[in-house]
Design a protein around this motif. Sequence first.
Motif, PDB file in Angstrom:
ATOM      1  N   SER A 167      -0.494   8.632  -4.104  1.00 32.70           N
ATOM      2  CA  SER A 167       0.797   9.317  -4.054  1.00 32.70           C
ATOM      3  C   SER A 167       1.639   8.813  -2.885  1.00 32.70           C
ATOM      4  CB  SER A 167       0.583  10.832  -3.940  1.00 32.70           C
ATOM      5  OG  SER A 167       1.822  11.512  -3.809  1.00 32.70           O
ATOM      6  N   LEU A 168       1.024   8.632  -1.727  1.00 32.04           N
ATOM      7  CA  LEU A 168       1.750   8.141  -0.559  1.00 32.04           C
ATOM      8  C   LEU A 168       2.257   6.717  -0.767  1.00 32.04           C
ATOM      9  CD1 LEU A 168      -0.494   9.572   2.303  1.00 32.04           C
ATOM     10  CD2 LEU A 168       1.883  10.214   1.809  1.00 32.04           C
ATOM     11  N   TRP A 169       1.460   5.887  -1.431  1.00 30.44           N
ATOM     12  CA  TRP A 169       1.908   4.517  -1.706  1.00 30.44           C
ATOM     13  C   TRP A 169       3.094   4.503  -2.662  1.00 30.44           C
ATOM     14  CZ3 TRP A 169      -0.261  -0.719  -1.130  1.00 30.44           C
ATOM     15  CH2 TRP A 169      -1.138  -0.815  -0.048  1.00 30.44           C
ATOM     16  N   MET A 170       3.085   5.399  -3.638  1.00 28.07           N
ATOM     17  CA  MET A 170       4.226   5.476  -4.551  1.00 28.07           C
ATOM     18  C   MET A 170       5.487   5.901  -3.802  1.00 28.07           C
ATOM     19  SD  MET A 170       2.865   6.917  -8.226  1.00 28.07           S
ATOM     20  CE  MET A 170       1.924   8.326  -7.619  1.00 28.07           C
ATOM     21  N   GLN A 171       5.337   6.866  -2.909  1.00 26.86           N
ATOM     22  CA  GLN A 171       6.488   7.326  -2.129  1.00 26.86           C
ATOM     23  C   GLN A 171       6.966   6.255  -1.151  1.00 26.86           C
ATOM     24  OE1 GLN A 171       6.192  11.521  -0.653  1.00 26.86           O
ATOM     25  NE2 GLN A 171       4.234  11.527  -1.729  1.00 26.86           N
ATOM     26  N   ALA A 172       6.052   5.446  -0.664  1.00 29.86           N
ATOM     27  CA  ALA A 172       6.403   4.403   0.314  1.00 29.86           C
ATOM     28  C   ALA A 172       7.060   3.192  -0.331  1.00 29.86           C
ATOM     29  CB  ALA A 172       5.147   3.959   1.064  1.00 29.86           C
ATOM     30  N   GLY A 173       6.832   2.974  -1.623  1.00 32.88           N
ATOM     31  CA  GLY A 173       7.304   1.771  -2.298  1.00 32.88           C
ATOM     32  C   GLY A 173       8.765   1.414  -2.049  1.00 32.88           C
ATOM     33  N   PRO A 174       9.706   2.342  -2.262  1.00 33.36           N
ATOM     34  CA  PRO A 174      11.121   2.010  -2.037  1.00 33.36           C
ATOM     35  C   PRO A 174      11.438   1.663  -0.585  1.00 33.36           C
ATOM     36  CG  PRO A 174      10.906   3.985  -3.388  1.00 33.36           C
ATOM     37  CD  PRO A 174       9.537   3.672  -2.863  1.00 33.36           C
ATOM     38  N   TYR A 175      10.705   2.244   0.355  1.00 28.07           N
ATOM     39  CA  TYR A 175      10.920   1.944   1.769  1.00 28.07           C
ATOM     40  C   TYR A 175      10.435   0.531   2.097  1.00 28.07           C
ATOM     41  CZ  TYR A 175      12.058   6.861   2.414  1.00 28.07           C
ATOM     42  OH  TYR A 175      12.667   8.093   2.323  1.00 28.07           O
ATOM     43  N   VAL A 176       9.280   0.172   1.570  1.00 29.70           N
ATOM     44  CA  VAL A 176       8.769  -1.184   1.786  1.00 29.70           C
ATOM     45  C   VAL A 176       9.721  -2.198   1.155  1.00 29.70           C
ATOM     46  CG1 VAL A 176       6.853  -2.756   1.298  1.00 29.70           C
ATOM     47  CG2 VAL A 176       6.388  -0.377   1.939  1.00 29.70           C
ATOM     48  N   ARG A 177      10.268  -1.867  -0.009  1.00 28.76           N
ATOM     49  CA  ARG A 177      11.222  -2.749  -0.673  1.00 28.76           C
ATOM     50  C   ARG A 177      12.472  -2.941   0.182  1.00 28.76           C
ATOM     51  NH1 ARG A 177      12.190  -4.460  -5.924  1.00 28.76           N
ATOM     52  NH2 ARG A 177      14.377  -4.735  -6.511  1.00 28.76           N
ATOM     53  N   ALA A 178      12.978  -1.848   0.752  1.00 31.35           N
ATOM     54  CA  ALA A 178      14.172  -1.927   1.604  1.00 31.35           C
ATOM     55  C   ALA A 178      13.892  -2.762   2.847  1.00 31.35           C
ATOM     56  CB  ALA A 178      14.629  -0.526   1.996  1.00 31.35           C
ATOM     57  N   ALA A 179      12.696  -2.600   3.413  1.00 29.54           N
ATOM     58  CA  ALA A 179      12.337  -3.376   4.608  1.00 29.54           C
ATOM     59  C   ALA A 179      12.238  -4.857   4.278  1.00 29.54           C
ATOM     60  CB  ALA A 179      11.020  -2.868   5.179  1.00 29.54           C
ATOM     61  N   ALA A 180      11.694  -5.185   3.106  1.00 30.83           N
ATOM     62  CA  ALA A 180      11.541  -6.589   2.711  1.00 30.83           C
ATOM     63  C   ALA A 180      12.894  -7.269   2.552  1.00 30.83           C
ATOM     64  CB  ALA A 180      10.749  -6.679   1.415  1.00 30.83           C
ATOM     65  N   LYS A 181      13.903  -6.525   2.132  1.00 29.68           N
ATOM     66  CA  LYS A 181      15.247  -7.096   1.993  1.00 29.68           C
ATOM     67  C   LYS A 181      15.821  -7.474   3.356  1.00 29.68           C
ATOM     68  CE  LYS A 181      16.572  -4.393  -2.095  1.00 29.68           C
ATOM     69  NZ  LYS A 181      17.503  -3.346  -2.580  1.00 29.68           N
ATOM     70  N   THR A 192      -0.437 -11.221   6.867  1.00 28.25           N
ATOM     71  CA  THR A 192      -1.877 -10.965   6.747  1.00 28.25           C
ATOM     72  C   THR A 192      -2.572 -10.848   8.101  1.00 28.25           C
ATOM     73  OG1 THR A 192      -2.367 -13.335   6.628  1.00 28.25           O
ATOM     74  CG2 THR A 192      -2.033 -12.173   4.536  1.00 28.25           C
ATOM     75  N   LEU A 193      -1.802 -10.901   9.176  1.00 31.37           N
ATOM     76  CA  LEU A 193      -2.381 -10.838  10.518  1.00 31.37           C
ATOM     77  C   LEU A 193      -3.317  -9.639  10.663  1.00 31.37           C
ATOM     78  CD1 LEU A 193      -2.488 -11.681  13.542  1.00 31.37           C
ATOM     79  CD2 LEU A 193      -0.460 -10.237  13.883  1.00 31.37           C
ATOM     80  N   HIS A 194      -2.853  -8.470  10.249  1.00 31.47           N
ATOM     81  CA  HIS A 194      -3.661  -7.265  10.435  1.00 31.47           C
ATOM     82  C   HIS A 194      -4.774  -7.149   9.395  1.00 31.47           C
ATOM     83  CE1 HIS A 194      -1.128  -6.035  13.686  1.00 31.47           C
ATOM     84  NE2 HIS A 194      -0.051  -6.109  12.925  1.00 31.47           N
ATOM     85  N   ALA A 216      -1.307  -0.549  12.385  1.00 30.60           N
ATOM     86  CA  ALA A 216      -0.348  -1.608  12.696  1.00 30.60           C
ATOM     87  C   ALA A 216       0.152  -2.287  11.421  1.00 30.60           C
ATOM     88  CB  ALA A 216      -0.982  -2.632  13.632  1.00 30.60           C
ATOM     89  N   ASP A 217      -0.743  -2.467  10.464  1.00 32.26           N
ATOM     90  CA  ASP A 217      -0.376  -3.085   9.190  1.00 32.26           C
ATOM     91  C   ASP A 217       0.611  -2.201   8.432  1.00 32.26           C
ATOM     92  OD1 ASP A 217      -0.634  -5.127   7.182  1.00 32.26           O
ATOM     93  OD2 ASP A 217      -1.841  -3.725   6.028  1.00 32.26           O
ATOM     94  N   ILE A 218       0.311  -0.921   8.348  1.00 33.42           N
ATOM     95  CA  ILE A 218       1.186   0.028   7.644  1.00 33.42           C
ATOM     96  C   ILE A 218       2.550   0.102   8.300  1.00 33.42           C
ATOM     97  CG2 ILE A 218       1.526   2.501   7.182  1.00 33.42           C
ATOM     98  CD1 ILE A 218      -1.563   2.655   6.827  1.00 33.42           C
ATOM     99  N   ASN A 219       2.568   0.087   9.625  1.00 32.92           N
ATOM    100  CA  ASN A 219       3.820   0.314  10.355  1.00 32.92           C
ATOM    101  C   ASN A 219       4.745  -0.894  10.413  1.00 32.92           C
ATOM    102  OD1 ASN A 219       3.433   3.033  10.924  1.00 32.92           O
ATOM    103  ND2 ASN A 219       2.316   2.629  12.812  1.00 32.92           N
ATOM    104  N   GLN A 220       4.305  -2.055   9.922  1.00 35.89           N
ATOM    105  CA  GLN A 220       5.171  -3.233   9.955  1.00 35.89           C
ATOM    106  C   GLN A 220       6.501  -2.977   9.252  1.00 35.89           C
ATOM    107  OE1 GLN A 220       3.276  -7.451   9.886  1.00 35.89           O
ATOM    108  NE2 GLN A 220       2.055  -6.215   8.501  1.00 35.89           N
ATOM    109  N   ALA A 221       6.419  -2.511   8.020  1.00 36.33           N
ATOM    110  CA  ALA A 221       7.638  -2.280   7.242  1.00 36.33           C
ATOM    111  C   ALA A 221       8.465  -1.149   7.828  1.00 36.33           C
ATOM    112  CB  ALA A 221       7.276  -1.965   5.791  1.00 36.33           C
ATOM    113  N   PHE A 222       7.804  -0.091   8.264  1.00 37.48           N
ATOM    114  CA  PHE A 222       8.533   1.066   8.768  1.00 37.48           C
ATOM    115  C   PHE A 222       9.190   0.773  10.116  1.00 37.48           C
ATOM    116  CE2 PHE A 222       5.550   2.813   5.704  1.00 37.48           C
ATOM    117  CZ  PHE A 222       6.390   3.628   4.953  1.00 37.48           C
ATOM    118  N   ALA A 223       8.596  -0.109  10.906  1.00 38.01           N
ATOM    119  CA  ALA A 223       9.209  -0.513  12.179  1.00 38.01           C
ATOM    120  C   ALA A 223      10.517  -1.256  11.934  1.00 38.01           C
ATOM    121  CB  ALA A 223       8.243  -1.381  12.975  1.00 38.01           C
ATOM    122  N   ILE A 224      10.563  -2.046  10.873  1.00 39.52           N
ATOM    123  CA  ILE A 224      11.807  -2.746  10.512  1.00 39.52           C
ATOM    124  C   ILE A 224      12.900  -1.741  10.186  1.00 39.52           C
ATOM    125  CG2 ILE A 224      12.858  -4.230   8.748  1.00 39.52           C
ATOM    126  CD1 ILE A 224      10.073  -5.629   8.578  1.00 39.52           C
TER     127      ILE A 224
END
Length: 241
Positions: A167-181, A192-194, A216-224
């Motif tokens: 459920s958390l991954w589904m909710q996170a998906g749009p945020y990770v997508r926005a960070a990737a842009k 793949t560092l972490h 640290a791996d999870i927070n990469q996208a959210f830090a952006i």
Amino acid sequence: MNVQTPSPMDGPGLDRLSPVERETVQDRIYRQLRDALIQGRFDAGEIFLAGDVAQRMSVSSMPVREALARLVSERALEAMPNRRVRVPLLTLERARDIAQARSLIEGELAARAMEKLSAADIARLEALTGEYENTREPRDIATLNHAFHFQLYQAAGSSVFMPIIESLWMQAGPYVRAAAKLHRPLTDTAATLHHRGILTAIAAGDRVLVASELKADINQAFAILERADPDLWMSENGAAS
């Protein structure tokens, strides 16, 4: 008295058989939408109409409505007027909540999994990391990232934690997508560092380090997203509404 003659099929061999799962059309629709949400294939605010989804997937509208309702109940989607459903809009507050929840829950499950990982599990984690490092396709990267994390978590054998994490991954998906842009290097080998750090911690039997590398791996996208211009939230949500 009738005496039944043992059949060649009787005996311990039958004990090795497992129940055959009966997957419904709704289950298949749900799984496809869930996987797409997890892998960040939808923008915030994107609208779903049951009829449109049904036509695209060559099924009737009823199982689509049931699958969408299930995703709404899991907070991956939200109900709108006129039977529409959409991907929730982005907010910084929700981004922070999702990141914190993922770090706490996934860090705990990864630490539990360490003691149960088999040699085959570790080999698979290594192989997935190698594949991740050798691809540049965003969709493949998302698939491999998901496979790595869930290979690790499933080793813990928790039927309670896994649905929460999905459920958390589904909710996170749009945020990770926005960070990737905003930050394309998310899709290069540095991403793949972490994962390598997690593998090192597993080899060392260090539960604290596993949780730290995972966070640290999870927070990469959210830090952006934390560093993003405030206009991001309006542009992402406005463009999708």
